[in-house]
Design an enzyme around this catalytic site. Structure first.
Site, PDB file in Angstrom:
ATOM      1  N   GLY A 124     -25.726 -32.651 -12.255  1.00 21.52           N
ATOM      2  CA  GLY A 124     -25.014 -31.397 -11.951  1.00 21.52           C
ATOM      3  C   GLY A 124     -23.814 -31.619 -11.050  1.00 21.52           C
ATOM      4  O   GLY A 124     -23.284 -30.681 -10.465  1.00 21.52           O
ATOM      5  N   GLY A 126     -21.003 -33.314 -12.117  1.00 18.66           N
ATOM      6  CA  GLY A 126     -19.814 -33.606 -12.922  1.00 18.66           C
ATOM      7  C   GLY A 126     -19.603 -35.099 -13.116  1.00 18.66           C
ATOM      8  O   GLY A 126     -18.489 -35.554 -13.359  1.00 18.66           O
ATOM      9  N   ASP A 173     -16.680 -38.156 -21.882  1.00 17.36           N
ATOM     10  CA  ASP A 173     -17.801 -38.659 -21.073  1.00 17.36           C
ATOM     11  C   ASP A 173     -18.519 -39.810 -21.768  1.00 17.36           C
ATOM     12  O   ASP A 173     -18.782 -40.853 -21.167  1.00 17.36           O
ATOM     13  CB  ASP A 173     -18.807 -37.535 -20.802  1.00 17.36           C
TER      14      ASP A 173
HETATM   15  C1  GLA Z   1     -17.215 -32.129 -19.465  1.00 15.89           C
HETATM   16  C2  GLA Z   1     -17.177 -32.491 -20.953  1.00 15.89           C
HETATM   17  C3  GLA Z   1     -15.999 -33.389 -21.282  1.00 15.89           C
HETATM   18  C4  GLA Z   1     -14.688 -32.816 -20.745  1.00 15.89           C
HETATM   19  C5  GLA Z   1     -14.845 -32.387 -19.282  1.00 15.89           C
HETATM   20  C6  GLA Z   1     -13.640 -31.664 -18.786  1.00 15.89           C
HETATM   21  O1  GLA Z   1     -17.458 -33.261 -18.687  1.00 15.89           O
HETATM   22  O2  GLA Z   1     -18.375 -33.125 -21.341  1.00 15.89           O
HETATM   23  O3  GLA Z   1     -15.921 -33.593 -22.671  1.00 15.89           O
HETATM   24  O4  GLA Z   1     -14.235 -31.773 -21.545  1.00 15.89           O
HETATM   25  O5  GLA Z   1     -15.974 -31.557 -19.081  1.00 15.89           O
HETATM   26  O6  GLA Z   1     -12.546 -32.488 -18.799  1.00 15.89           O
END
Ligand code: GLA
Length: 388
Positions: A124, A126, A173
């Site tokens: 959670g 990011g 990601d």
């Molecule tokens: C999340 C999503 C990614 C991207 C980011 C924002 O991490 O999984 O694909 O869109 O948000 O940049």
């Protein structure tokens, strides 16, 4: 730190299954220097894998049943590999189910596994612990059953697994978790998936993450809504400028000329996407030239756009960035990842890190009554096999 995690995971495996794991896989979280919410908008992004990982220990179960244990959650589940995969209320298991579903959809042949995993990627925040989970599990399946899936396809299948779970994410990601390289950031062209590595040399500055330690709900629905608004925006642009097929081929003035033809929100999202795509190109140049203050300035601009135009920030993240902006020792700061909580990524003059950390943590606690978490991260390799 990771050595302890690996030991803990393999010990647990041996205690539970009475044998040494056949494969140990390490799968990292990621940071993103700049290029937010544009992976699904045909933009460029500049992420990197980090030294926070999930460690998996695997063996074939020699049956059709898999047993998967999440040590940190003190939870486990069993699944028949030839049953049809369905979403459940136990969210972490869905990422594994999603991967198995993708393998089946693509016609791969495999059997059950015994798998234990443990993580030091905060969830959670990011940092994409879910991408690490999908890609690490898939990597392990690929190794155990000789499936011959190429790294980029591991990332793409991981992304599809995430879509199956319910978030319509871009490729950033999973791509960075799989393709990361020590001390390098990856510039990914999200339209073609071409990529180049750039030295992650921040000269006189340290890269530090501040975790707001909040996670506002509705992240999934707001994320999917942003994506839909961008699709609406690009559809309007195409209708009026038929030669343009994506935000990256569009100028700010072209978007501005369509202001009356879009809803207020769609207009703001579209303008952000066009500007952010340009910023990444400039940021890459700045990084390659060692001009870290220029890179930092772009990061502050990104935050402003994410907060005001894309509207994915929150009071806690804005407070962190606003506070840091007043500090001469901080050349850049912005929210990182999907938003609505999680981390900011910050470039802080070497020698000033401890002062900034303690001042901000104090102020943050006084303002919100929440403890600020702080991570010094190292840019590291992507998903890999561990050999002792
Ligand atoms: C999340 C999503 C990614 C991207 C980011 C924002 O991490 O999984 O694909 O869109 O948000 O940049």
């Amino acid at each position: 730190m990771n050595a302890i995690l690996i030991q803990k995971t393999t010990d647990f495996f041996e205690k539970t299954f009475g044998s040494k794991p056949e494969r140990v896989v390490l799968s990292p979280g990621r940071i993103n220097i700049i290029g937010e919410h544009i992976d699904y908008n045909d933009g460029y992004v500049l992420p990197a894998a980090i030294d926070k990982i999930i460690c998996f220990a695997f063996e074939k179960s020699n049956s059709n049943t898999s047993k998967i244990i999440a040590i940190d959650l003190d939870d486990s589940f069993e699944i028949e590999m030839n049953s049809s995969m369905e979403l459940t209320d136990n969210v972490w298991t869905n990422y594994i189910r999603g991967v198995i579903h993708q393998l089946k959809l693509k016609g791969f042949e495999f059997e059950g596994v015994n798998c234990v995993f443990s993580s030091n990627i905060p969830t959670g925040s990011g940092l994409s612990s879910s991408a690490a989970l999908e890609c690490g599990f898939l990597f392990g399946m690929n190794e155990l059953f000789d499936l011959n899936i190429k790294p980029v396809d591991i990332a793409l299948m991981g992304q599809s697994a995430e879509h199956w779970v319910g978030i319509n994410c871009g490729i950033m990601d999973q791509f960075s978790s799989v393709m990361g390289k020590e001390d390098k950031v990856i510039k990914i062209d999200c339209r073609t998936l071409e990529y180049t590595y750039h030295d992650a040399n921040f000269t006189d500055y340290s890269l530090i993450l501040f975790d707001s330690n909040v996670k506002h709900s509705l992240m999934t629905s707001a994320y999917n809504e942003r994506r839909q608004q961008c699709e609406e925006g690009i559809a309007t642009i195409k209708k009026n400028f038929p030669k343009i097929t994506s935000f990256r081929d569009c100028t700010e003035n072209q978007v501005i000329s369509l202001k009356d033809k879009m809803s207020k929100d769609v207009f703001k999202r579209s303008l952000f996407a066009v500007k952010e795509i340009k910023r990444v190109a400039l940021a890459c140049e700045a990084l390659d030239n060692g001009d870290i203050p220029a890179l930092g300035k772009l990061m502050f601009e990104t935050h402003e756009g994410l907060s005001k135009d894309y509207e994915v920030s929150c009071a806690e993240l804005d407070m962190i960035v606003d506070t840091l902006k007043k500090e001469e020792a901080v050349v850049g700061a912005r929210l990182m990842g999907g938003g609505f909580g999680g981390c900011t990524i910050n470039l802080i003059k070497k020698g000033e890190e401890e002062r900034i950390k303690s001042q901000l943590a104090g102020l943050y606690f006084d303002t919100f009554g929440i403890e600020l978490k702080i991570y010094d991260v190292k840019i590291s390799n992507g998903t890999s096999l561990y050999t002792a």
